[in-house]
Design a protein around this motif. Structure first.
Motif, mmCIF file in Angstrom:
data_model
loop_
_atom_site.group_PDB
_atom_site.id
_atom_site.type_symbol
_atom_site.label_atom_id
_atom_site.label_comp_id
_atom_site.label_asym_id
_atom_site.label_seq_id
_atom_site.Cartn_x
_atom_site.Cartn_y
_atom_site.Cartn_z
ATOM 1 N N ASN A 51 0.825 -1.218 0.000
ATOM 2 C CA ASN A 51 0.000 0.000 0.000
ATOM 3 C C ASN A 51 0.864 1.276 0.000
ATOM 4 O OD1 ASN A 51 -2.316 1.475 -0.009
ATOM 5 N ND2 ASN A 51 -2.977 0.941 2.051
ATOM 6 N N LYS A 52 0.750 2.049 -1.067
ATOM 7 C CA LYS A 52 1.521 3.290 -1.202
ATOM 8 C C LYS A 52 0.762 4.195 -2.170
ATOM 9 C CE LYS A 52 6.123 4.894 -2.484
ATOM 10 N NZ LYS A 52 7.348 4.594 -3.215
ATOM 11 N N GLU A 53 0.637 5.453 -1.840
ATOM 12 C CA GLU A 53 -0.048 6.389 -2.741
ATOM 13 C C GLU A 53 0.643 7.746 -2.703
ATOM 14 O OE1 GLU A 53 -4.153 7.215 -1.811
ATOM 15 O OE2 GLU A 53 -4.585 7.922 -3.835
ATOM 16 N N THR A 54 0.859 8.320 -3.887
ATOM 17 C CA THR A 54 1.461 9.647 -3.959
ATOM 18 C C THR A 54 0.456 10.597 -4.603
ATOM 19 O OG1 THR A 54 3.648 8.648 -4.147
ATOM 20 C CG2 THR A 54 3.461 10.952 -4.810
ATOM 21 N N LYS A 55 0.242 11.728 -3.957
ATOM 22 C CA LYS A 55 -0.710 12.730 -4.456
ATOM 23 C C LYS A 55 -0.037 14.094 -4.461
ATOM 24 C CE LYS A 55 -5.058 11.173 -5.162
ATOM 25 N NZ LYS A 55 -6.262 11.384 -4.382
ATOM 26 N N MET A 56 -0.498 14.965 -5.382
ATOM 27 C CA MET A 56 0.023 16.329 -5.396
ATOM 28 C C MET A 56 -0.855 17.175 -4.460
ATOM 29 S SD MET A 56 2.564 16.039 -7.430
ATOM 30 C CE MET A 56 3.119 17.681 -7.886
ATOM 31 N N VAL A 57 -0.222 17.809 -3.488
ATOM 32 C CA VAL A 57 -0.988 18.670 -2.578
ATOM 33 C C VAL A 57 -0.478 20.111 -2.687
ATOM 34 C CG1 VAL A 57 -1.693 16.910 -0.897
ATOM 35 C CG2 VAL A 57 0.513 18.031 -0.634
ATOM 36 N N SER A 58 -1.420 21.064 -2.583
ATOM 37 C CA SER A 58 -1.009 22.467 -2.716
ATOM 38 C C SER A 58 -0.653 23.050 -1.344
ATOM 39 C CB SER A 58 -2.107 23.292 -3.387
ATOM 40 O OG SER A 58 -3.309 23.135 -2.682
ATOM 41 N N VAL A 59 0.509 23.692 -1.303
ATOM 42 C CA VAL A 59 1.028 24.262 -0.048
ATOM 43 C C VAL A 59 1.333 25.741 -0.273
ATOM 44 C CG1 VAL A 59 2.871 24.099 1.693
ATOM 45 C CG2 VAL A 59 2.027 22.033 0.572
ATOM 46 N N THR A 60 0.921 26.578 0.699
ATOM 47 C CA THR A 60 1.225 28.017 0.624
ATOM 48 C C THR A 60 2.493 28.267 1.437
ATOM 49 O OG1 THR A 60 -1.156 28.411 0.552
ATOM 50 C CG2 THR A 60 0.242 30.325 0.948
ATOM 51 N N LEU A 61 3.581 28.622 0.736
ATOM 52 C CA LEU A 61 4.845 28.870 1.428
ATOM 53 C C LEU A 61 4.933 30.334 1.889
ATOM 54 C CD1 LEU A 61 7.367 26.835 -0.749
ATOM 55 C CD2 LEU A 61 6.559 26.258 1.534
ATOM 56 N N VAL A 62 4.595 31.260 0.971
ATOM 57 C CA VAL A 62 4.592 32.693 1.302
ATOM 58 C C VAL A 62 3.194 33.221 0.977
ATOM 59 C CG1 VAL A 62 5.753 34.919 0.916
ATOM 60 C CG2 VAL A 62 7.021 32.774 0.584
ATOM 61 N N SER A 63 2.584 33.950 1.929
ATOM 62 C CA SER A 63 1.182 34.361 1.763
ATOM 63 C C SER A 63 0.952 35.274 0.557
ATOM 64 C CB SER A 63 0.681 35.026 3.038
ATOM 65 O OG SER A 63 1.525 36.108 3.353
ATOM 66 N N SER A 64 2.000 36.013 0.142
ATOM 67 C CA SER A 64 1.828 36.921 -0.997
ATOM 68 C C SER A 64 1.910 36.186 -2.334
ATOM 69 C CB SER A 64 2.879 38.032 -0.920
ATOM 70 O OG SER A 64 4.152 37.422 -0.877
ATOM 71 N N LEU A 65 2.388 34.941 -2.320
ATOM 72 C CA LEU A 65 2.519 34.160 -3.566
ATOM 73 C C LEU A 65 1.425 33.092 -3.643
ATOM 74 C CD1 LEU A 65 6.388 33.572 -3.588
ATOM 75 C CD2 LEU A 65 5.117 35.012 -5.187
ATOM 76 N N PRO A 66 1.045 32.659 -4.865
ATOM 77 C CA PRO A 66 0.033 31.598 -4.973
ATOM 78 C C PRO A 66 0.578 30.267 -4.444
ATOM 79 C CG PRO A 66 0.954 32.069 -7.130
ATOM 80 C CD PRO A 66 1.514 33.096 -6.188
#
Lengths: 195, 195
Positions: A51-66
């Motif tokens: 059992n292994k699954e890789t997913k793309m998750v969105s992370v906000t590193l700097v609040s001024s950038l998307p």
């Protein structure tokens, strides 16, 4: 007199055949349950072990950038409860194979110590598998629902395939545990019904 | 002849007394284990059932202002695994009391169906308690260590008294589960050693 003696003789053979047939059917039940527990625990260990699954998750590193997308992986050995379930199923599978061979070798039940040893080890497997199912089930449920009191967020909304596969492995483990449970019940019943 | 008959008679009485004494000692073991499992599961349910801790934790609401302290409470029924452990121990405690009464009433073992029923219910208690211990143990361990992969933070650094009390309840539950386990082993051994 002669005919009476013959009748009694036939009756004796018939009753003896019935006892042997009953013992064989119980021994057959034992073998089938042992084979089932072997297959189910092997399947449970494999289904969770791969059992292994890789997913793309969105992370906000700097609040001024998307937000940016980064890959996140879920793997069975990241959580100790799942490792415990894989190890417990592997032990149960190995033991089921050994006990199947011992049961077939001791089919007539002449070696009493083997029967006692197998009964106690079956019971240990029940305890081992049920504790592992409890552990993995509790962590799996936490993954599905999360908990606001301890701020543990659910993860199954992201890793849906991983969670489904874990649930399948849990179902197989539960079936293997029930098979071992029935083996202990069968042994107790056989001993009680012994002439 | 007379003295021989007398001797044989004494031998018979002696052997009979030994069998009765052995059966009584085994029945005594059974009663002691049942009483132990009753006391241990009751203690485990009470220790976890009264478990509650309130601590002041500092929370930053606005970054420009200093953090404020608010009360946070940890209670046994906030986590379903702990609720399961309390319920499982309560069931085990109630069953131990009923089975103790039944065992004392059926001390001579004449009612076979009671012996079979108790053997199977003892086994169900083993499965129930071990699964509850597994569930609560896995959640407790997560509370002690946390897990970086799923971002579940440890909580035992804040609620230390709550965690210690949960660990004590887990220990008591494990002892109760072992007592039920030994009851099943004892029943199997008794049946194997039956003349």
């Amino acid at each position: 007199m002669d005919s009476e003696a013959k009748g009694s003789g036939y009756g004796g053979i018939e009753s003896g055949t019935r006892v042997v047939a009953k013992r064989r059917s119980m021994s057959g039940c034992d073998v089938v349950l042992r084979f089932l527990s072997l297959a189910l625990s092997l399947a449970a260990a494999v289904v969770l072990g791969v059992n292994k699954e890789t997913k793309m998750v969105s992370v906000t590193l700097v609040s001024s950038l998307p937000p940016i997308s980064i890959p996140a992986t879920a793997k069975w050995n990241y959580l100790s409860a799942f490792t415990y379930l894989v190890v417990a199923n592997s032990i149960a599978c190995g033991y089921a194979a050994i006990s199947l061979a011992l049961t077939l070798a001791n089919r007539d039940g002449t070696k009493k110590w083997i029967t006692i040893l197998i009964s106690i080890l079956d019971l240990i497997m029940v305890a081992l598998l049920f504790s592992a199912i409890g552990a993995a089930g509790a962590i799996g449920l936490m993954g599905y629902h999360g908990n606001s009191h301890v701020q543990w967020k659910k993860v199954c909304n992201v890793f849906d395939k991983f969670c489904s596969q874990t649930a399948a492995s849990l179902g197989l483990s539960a079936a293997a545990a029930v098979a071992f449970f029935l083996l202990v019940v069968l042994a107790t019943y056989n001993l009680h019904k012994r002439p």
